[in-house]
Scaffold this motif. Structure first.
Motif, PDB file in Angstrom:
ATOM      1  N   THR A 134       0.842  -1.195   0.000  1.00  0.00           N
ATOM      2  CA  THR A 134       0.000   0.000   0.000  1.00  0.00           C
ATOM      3  C   THR A 134       0.870   1.235   0.000  1.00  0.00           C
ATOM      4  O   THR A 134       1.767   1.382   0.845  1.00  0.00           O
ATOM      5  CB  THR A 134      -0.927   0.033   1.234  1.00  0.00           C
ATOM      6  N   GLY A 135       0.640   2.112  -0.962  1.00  0.00           N
ATOM      7  CA  GLY A 135       1.385   3.360  -1.038  1.00  0.00           C
ATOM      8  C   GLY A 135       0.709   4.462  -0.245  1.00  0.00           C
ATOM      9  O   GLY A 135      -0.524   4.568  -0.237  1.00  0.00           O
ATOM     10  N   HIS A 136       1.505   5.258   0.450  1.00  0.00           N
ATOM     11  CA  HIS A 136       1.012   6.398   1.235  1.00  0.00           C
ATOM     12  C   HIS A 136       1.848   7.617   0.892  1.00  0.00           C
ATOM     13  O   HIS A 136       2.955   7.489   0.365  1.00  0.00           O
ATOM     14  CB  HIS A 136       1.137   6.129   2.743  1.00  0.00           C
ATOM     15  N   GLN A 137       1.367   8.795   1.226  1.00  0.00           N
ATOM     16  CA  GLN A 137       2.189   9.994   1.127  1.00  0.00           C
ATOM     17  C   GLN A 137       2.932  10.173   2.455  1.00  0.00           C
ATOM     18  O   GLN A 137       2.340  10.617   3.436  1.00  0.00           O
ATOM     19  CB  GLN A 137       1.333  11.221   0.830  1.00  0.00           C
ATOM     20  N   TRP A 138       4.254   9.812   2.569  1.00  0.00           N
ATOM     21  CA  TRP A 138       5.090   9.293   1.491  1.00  0.00           C
ATOM     22  C   TRP A 138       5.916   8.142   2.066  1.00  0.00           C
ATOM     23  O   TRP A 138       7.046   8.316   2.498  1.00  0.00           O
ATOM     24  CB  TRP A 138       5.990  10.387   0.924  1.00  0.00           C
ATOM     25  N   TYR A 139       5.313   6.990   2.114  1.00  0.00           N
ATOM     26  CA  TYR A 139       5.975   5.773   2.588  1.00  0.00           C
ATOM     27  C   TYR A 139       5.168   4.589   2.084  1.00  0.00           C
ATOM     28  O   TYR A 139       4.077   4.740   1.511  1.00  0.00           O
ATOM     29  CB  TYR A 139       6.078   5.761   4.125  1.00  0.00           C
ATOM     30  N   TRP A 140       5.709   3.391   2.293  1.00  0.00           N
ATOM     31  CA  TRP A 140       5.020   2.168   1.887  1.00  0.00           C
ATOM     32  C   TRP A 140       4.656   1.355   3.123  1.00  0.00           C
ATOM     33  O   TRP A 140       5.362   1.390   4.135  1.00  0.00           O
ATOM     34  CB  TRP A 140       5.925   1.314   0.996  1.00  0.00           C
ATOM     35  N   SER A 141       3.564   0.615   3.031  1.00  0.00           N
ATOM     36  CA  SER A 141       3.238  -0.358   4.070  1.00  0.00           C
ATOM     37  C   SER A 141       3.034  -1.716   3.413  1.00  0.00           C
ATOM     38  O   SER A 141       2.588  -1.804   2.259  1.00  0.00           O
ATOM     39  CB  SER A 141       1.996   0.063   4.859  1.00  0.00           C
ATOM     40  N   TYR A 142       3.366  -2.774   4.152  1.00  0.00           N
ATOM     41  CA  TYR A 142       3.342  -4.136   3.614  1.00  0.00           C
ATOM     42  C   TYR A 142       2.594  -5.065   4.564  1.00  0.00           C
ATOM     43  O   TYR A 142       2.703  -4.938   5.787  1.00  0.00           O
ATOM     44  CB  TYR A 142       4.777  -4.649   3.412  1.00  0.00           C
ATOM     45  N   GLU A 143       1.851  -5.985   3.987  1.00  0.00           N
ATOM     46  CA  GLU A 143       1.149  -7.005   4.763  1.00  0.00           C
ATOM     47  C   GLU A 143       1.465  -8.380   4.187  1.00  0.00           C
ATOM     48  O   GLU A 143       1.660  -8.531   2.972  1.00  0.00           O
ATOM     49  CB  GLU A 143      -0.368  -6.752   4.726  1.00  0.00           C
ATOM     50  N   GLY A 149      -0.889 -12.561   8.555  1.00  0.00           N
ATOM     51  CA  GLY A 149      -1.566 -11.280   8.381  1.00  0.00           C
ATOM     52  C   GLY A 149      -0.878 -10.097   9.035  1.00  0.00           C
ATOM     53  O   GLY A 149      -1.459  -9.014   9.107  1.00  0.00           O
ATOM     54  N   PHE A 150       0.347 -10.239   9.516  1.00  0.00           N
ATOM     55  CA  PHE A 150       1.030  -9.099  10.122  1.00  0.00           C
ATOM     56  C   PHE A 150       1.420  -8.097   9.034  1.00  0.00           C
ATOM     57  O   PHE A 150       1.510  -8.433   7.847  1.00  0.00           O
ATOM     58  CB  PHE A 150       2.272  -9.554  10.902  1.00  0.00           C
ATOM     59  N   GLY A 151       1.674  -6.879   9.457  1.00  0.00           N
ATOM     60  CA  GLY A 151       2.062  -5.835   8.515  1.00  0.00           C
ATOM     61  C   GLY A 151       2.935  -4.800   9.177  1.00  0.00           C
ATOM     62  O   GLY A 151       3.060  -4.748  10.408  1.00  0.00           O
ATOM     63  N   PHE A 152       3.564  -3.945   8.362  1.00  0.00           N
ATOM     64  CA  PHE A 152       4.431  -2.905   8.900  1.00  0.00           C
ATOM     65  C   PHE A 152       4.575  -1.791   7.882  1.00  0.00           C
ATOM     66  O   PHE A 152       4.309  -1.961   6.694  1.00  0.00           O
ATOM     67  CB  PHE A 152       5.817  -3.468   9.266  1.00  0.00           C
ATOM     68  N   ASP A 153       5.006  -0.635   8.374  1.00  0.00           N
ATOM     69  CA  ASP A 153       5.310   0.501   7.516  1.00  0.00           C
ATOM     70  C   ASP A 153       6.801   0.533   7.239  1.00  0.00           C
ATOM     71  O   ASP A 153       7.613   0.065   8.045  1.00  0.00           O
ATOM     72  CB  ASP A 153       4.879   1.809   8.171  1.00  0.00           C
ATOM     73  N   SER A 154       7.179   1.107   6.111  1.00  0.00           N
ATOM     74  CA  SER A 154       8.574   1.170   5.701  1.00  0.00           C
ATOM     75  C   SER A 154       8.909   2.606   5.316  1.00  0.00           C
ATOM     76  O   SER A 154       8.356   3.144   4.354  1.00  0.00           O
ATOM     77  CB  SER A 154       8.813   0.226   4.515  1.00  0.00           C
TER      78      SER A 154
END
Length: 282
Positions: A134-143, A149-154
Motif C-alpha cells: 500500500t502506497g502512502h504519502q510518502w511511505y510504503w506499508s506491507y502485509e 496477516g502481520f504488517g508494517f510501515d517502511s
C-alpha cells in the motif's frame, strides 16, 4: 525462433559489453554511477527484458547503419558534380514493395518477443507467497496475508542515520523480506493518491491506485537486497519513498516470519486502543 532470438540477444550484448567500459553498466539491485544500461537481472522476467532490450538495440543499430550507408552513397554518387544529369525515374515497383514489406517484417520480428514478454509479465503463476503493498504519502506499508496477516510501515532512513553499506535515499527502516526461488505475488494499492511500485532488477513496475488492487509477481533467483522507488509523481516527498526487498533462504525467511509476527503484532496501549509496533506507530 525463441532460441534464435536469445542467441542474437546474447551476441549483441556481448558485442556491446566489449565496446563500452564495464563501469558504465548498472549493478544488480541498485543504480551505479554513470550507468547507461538496465540494472542486472534478479528474476526470470528481468532476464527476458534484457534479451528484448538487446534485440531492439541490435535492430535499431542495423537500421541506423543502413540509413547512414544510403546517405553516404547518395552524397557521393548523386551530387551535382558526380551526376550532372539526374535520373528522371519516378516509380520503381521493387523499391515500393521493399520499403513496405521490410518495415512490416521488422515490426513482426519485434512483436513476437514483445507479446511473449507481456504474457510472461501479466500471466501470474500460482504464488508461493503473497505480499500486499500500500502506497502512502510518502511511505510504503506491507502485509503478509499468507503468514499470519502481520504488517508494517517502511520509511526512508535519514542520511544522518545511515549505517555502513546502506545507500543514500534508498535504505529503509523495515525491509520487505521474501524467500528466493519462490513465486511472490504482490497486490498493490494506495491509501491516497497514485503511486507506482517499481524495482528495476525485478522487472516490476505497477501503479498503486486508490480503490483498486493491481497484481504483479516476481521470483528472485539469488539472495541479496534489491532497491526501488515510487515511480509516479505523487507529491512533495515523491523522491523519498524508496523500496527495499531482502531475498533470503527459505529457512531464514521462516525465522524472520516468526520474529516479525511478534515485532509487528498489534498491542494494547493503556487506553485500550490497538496500535502497531515499530514503523507503523510513527
Amino acid at each position: 525462433m525463441n532460441s534464435l532470438l536469445r542467441a542474437l540477444a546474447v551476441f549483441i550484448g556481448t558485442a556491446f559489453a566489449a565496446v563500452f567500459a564495464s563501469a558504465a553498466f548498472a549493478g544488480t539491485g541498485e543504480p551505479s554511477p554513470w550507468q547507461i544500461n538496465l540494472q542486472g537481472a534478479a528474476t526470470p522476467v528481468m532476464e527476458k527484458i534484457h534479451d528484448f532490450n538487446y534485440l531492439l538495440l541490435g535492430i535499431i543499430t542495423a537500421i541506423v547503419l543502413f540509413v547512414l550507408v544510403l546517405l553516404v552513397i547518395v552524397a557521393v554518387r548523386f551530387n551535382e558534380r558526380s551526376n550532372p544529369v539526374p535520373s528522371k525515374t519516378s516509380h520503381n515497383t521493387m523499391i515500393e514493395v521493399a520499403w513496405t514489406v521490410v518495415p512490416v517484417m521488422i515490426l513482426v520480428l519485434i512483436a513476437i518477443p514483445s507479446f511473449r514478454l507481456l504474457h510472461l509479465e501479466l500471466n501470474i503463476p500460482k504464488p508461493d507467497i503473497t505480499v500486499k503493498v500500500t502506497g502512502h504519502q510518502w511511505y510504503w506499508s506491507y502485509e503478509y496475508p499468507d503468514n499470519g496477516g502481520f504488517g508494517f510501515d517502511s520509511y526512508l532512513v535519514a542520511e544522518k542515520d545511515l549505517k555502513a553499506g546502506q545507500p543514500r535515499l534508498l535504505a529503509v527502516d523495515n525491509e520487505v523480506v521474501v524467500p528466493v526461488n519462490k513465486i511472490v505475488r504482490i497486490q498493490v494499492t494506495s491509501a491516497d493518491v497514485i503511486h507506482s511500485f517499481a524495482v528495476p532488477s525485478f522487472g516490476v513496475k505497477i501503479d498503486a491506485n486508490p480503490g483498486r488492487l493491481n497484481e504483479s509477481w516476481f521470483k528472485i533467483t539469488r539472495e541479496g537486497v534489491y532497491y526501488g522507488q515510487c515511480s509516479e509523481l505523487c507529491g512533495r516527498d515523491h523522491a523519498f519513498m524508496p523500496i527495499a526487498v531482502r531475498a533470503v533462504s527459505e529457512a531464514d525467511f521462516a525465522a524472520w516470519v516468526a520474529q516479525a509476527k511478534s515485532k509487528f503484532s498489534a498491542i494494547d496501549d493503556e487506553s485500550g486502543v490497538k496500535v502497531a509496533d515499530a514503523g507503523a506507530a510513527r
